[in-house]
Design an enzyme around this catalytic site. Sequence first.
Site, mmCIF file in Angstrom:
data_model
loop_
_atom_site.group_PDB
_atom_site.id
_atom_site.type_symbol
_atom_site.label_atom_id
_atom_site.label_comp_id
_atom_site.label_asym_id
_atom_site.label_seq_id
_atom_site.Cartn_x
_atom_site.Cartn_y
_atom_site.Cartn_z
ATOM 1 N N HIS A 1 -2.544 2.761 -5.666
ATOM 2 C CA HIS A 1 -3.339 1.549 -5.505
ATOM 3 C C HIS A 1 -3.451 0.776 -6.819
ATOM 4 O O HIS A 1 -3.671 -0.442 -6.799
ATOM 5 C CB HIS A 1 -4.733 1.898 -4.981
ATOM 6 C CG HIS A 1 -5.237 0.923 -3.967
ATOM 7 N ND1 HIS A 1 -4.663 0.757 -2.720
ATOM 8 C CD2 HIS A 1 -6.249 0.011 -4.028
ATOM 9 C CE1 HIS A 1 -5.310 -0.175 -2.056
ATOM 10 N NE2 HIS A 1 -6.266 -0.659 -2.834
ATOM 11 N N LYS B 1 -1.910 -2.659 7.255
ATOM 12 C CA LYS B 1 -3.207 -2.266 7.767
ATOM 13 C C LYS B 1 -3.648 -3.236 8.864
ATOM 14 O O LYS B 1 -3.445 -4.440 8.757
ATOM 15 C CB LYS B 1 -4.220 -2.275 6.622
ATOM 16 C CG LYS B 1 -5.555 -1.658 6.950
ATOM 17 C CD LYS B 1 -6.424 -1.629 5.706
ATOM 18 C CE LYS B 1 -7.766 -0.984 5.972
ATOM 19 N NZ LYS B 1 -8.598 -0.951 4.749
ATOM 20 N N ARG C 1 -0.750 -1.639 -6.800
ATOM 21 C CA ARG C 1 -1.106 -2.765 -5.934
ATOM 22 C C ARG C 1 -2.012 -3.751 -6.694
ATOM 23 O O ARG C 1 -1.819 -4.963 -6.616
ATOM 24 C CB ARG C 1 -1.798 -2.224 -4.686
ATOM 25 C CG ARG C 1 -2.275 -3.273 -3.697
ATOM 26 C CD ARG C 1 -2.737 -2.547 -2.426
ATOM 27 N NE ARG C 1 -3.493 -3.407 -1.537
ATOM 28 C CZ ARG C 1 -2.949 -4.248 -0.652
ATOM 29 N NH1 ARG C 1 -1.628 -4.356 -0.582
ATOM 30 N NH2 ARG C 1 -3.688 -4.977 0.144
ATOM 31 N N HIS D 1 -4.761 -8.910 2.894
ATOM 32 C CA HIS D 1 -6.204 -8.700 2.999
ATOM 33 C C HIS D 1 -6.745 -9.344 4.266
ATOM 34 O O HIS D 1 -6.310 -10.429 4.671
ATOM 35 C CB HIS D 1 -6.921 -9.288 1.781
ATOM 36 C CG HIS D 1 -6.786 -8.450 0.552
ATOM 37 N ND1 HIS D 1 -7.033 -8.932 -0.716
ATOM 38 C CD2 HIS D 1 -6.429 -7.155 0.391
ATOM 39 C CE1 HIS D 1 -6.845 -7.978 -1.605
ATOM 40 N NE2 HIS D 1 -6.476 -6.892 -0.955
ATOM 41 N N ARG E 1 0.839 -1.191 0.000
ATOM 42 C CA ARG E 1 0.000 0.000 0.000
ATOM 43 C C ARG E 1 0.883 1.253 0.000
ATOM 44 O O ARG E 1 2.067 1.190 0.349
ATOM 45 C CB ARG E 1 -0.921 0.015 1.217
ATOM 46 C CG ARG E 1 -1.902 -1.161 1.284
ATOM 47 C CD ARG E 1 -2.742 -1.070 2.526
ATOM 48 N NE ARG E 1 -3.737 -2.135 2.614
ATOM 49 C CZ ARG E 1 -3.538 -3.316 3.187
ATOM 50 N NH1 ARG E 1 -2.358 -3.588 3.746
ATOM 51 N NH2 ARG E 1 -4.492 -4.228 3.217
ATOM 52 N N TYR F 1 -10.229 -9.297 -8.139
ATOM 53 C CA TYR F 1 -9.238 -9.531 -9.187
ATOM 54 C C TYR F 1 -9.705 -10.632 -10.134
ATOM 55 O O TYR F 1 -9.417 -10.587 -11.331
ATOM 56 C CB TYR F 1 -7.897 -9.886 -8.544
ATOM 57 C CG TYR F 1 -7.399 -8.814 -7.615
ATOM 58 C CD1 TYR F 1 -7.084 -7.551 -8.096
ATOM 59 C CD2 TYR F 1 -7.286 -9.040 -6.247
ATOM 60 C CE1 TYR F 1 -6.663 -6.546 -7.241
ATOM 61 C CE2 TYR F 1 -6.859 -8.047 -5.388
ATOM 62 C CZ TYR F 1 -6.550 -6.804 -5.889
ATOM 63 O OH TYR F 1 -6.140 -5.812 -5.039
#
Length: 329
Positions: A256, A184, A259, A282, A159, A291
């Site tokens: 992003h 995150k 990413r 994630h 990120r 995706y």
Amino acid sequence: MTTLAPTLQAFFTDRLTRQRQASPHTIAAYRDALKLLLTFTTQHTGKEPSQLEISDMDAPLIAAFLDHLETERGNGSRTRNARLAAVHALFRFAALHHPEHAAIIQRVLAIPPKRFDRRLITYLTEREATALLAAPDTTTWTGRRDHALLILAIQTGLRASELTALTCSDIRLGTGAHVNCLGKGRKQRITPLTSTTAAVVGTWLTERRGAPTEPLFPSRYGTAMSRDALERRLAKHAATAAHAEPTLLEKKISPHVLRHTAAMRLLAAGVDSTVIALWLGHESVATTQIYIHADLALKEQALARTAPLNTAPGRYRPSDTVMAFLEAL
């Protein structure tokens, strides 16, 4: 003393900072959302923020605030929902300390998030990624820094906040080369590096000559790059790369997107979606499904495995002259 001021202060100092140990990014997001709400409430009630009561922020006012975000500030549904999440968090905390306002709080908490269209993600093709990596001028210090940053971002899928927070000690070269980051949700993640990425980043580290705790990709002043600076550099290189790959002009390139590019490259290589979720950090494997939806080649492979339907093309032909006349209109 009003009921709102001490509740608001306790929400940040006790709930977010001490109890939940929220990250600086979460605290900043909640702060910005509630500042906007206080400003809006002040304009509509005529009271100073220090004089506001919880009863001043009832459900109709919160609904009007959310409409204000979309119509006057131009925020999208996702931003609106993020602001609403901050308001809900504050009111859930207030419900524990002010039961006398339970009815008002309940109505605010009943405001639902807004549904929105889920568009396909934007990512770079191999040709576009190659053009972007070739865009920085490697005869300059900033160009070599940006080249190392871009190849690390495209290969690892970090990120923007993770990239700018990297220090020199977060890179491990040699056997089992990898990058270590705190992502995150305060999750520590280790991502392996390819030999090409390790070589580029290793060359940059040699030139960087930074202490272990110093930023891996510093600004001209030696401080960590801000997100705005990262986006400006990326936009500059994307514009340069568009001369070689004009399709880049059709895409809005952001950190992003790099990413997403990393994830799509893994998916095209046949990597399982659960591994991609671990790779990207994630929280849920379901997040990685975006995706799969965006991969047209994967759907074409699935279509190729099915038998074609045995049917002939046809067209409706009216049997009556009046119907034929209406059909021709």
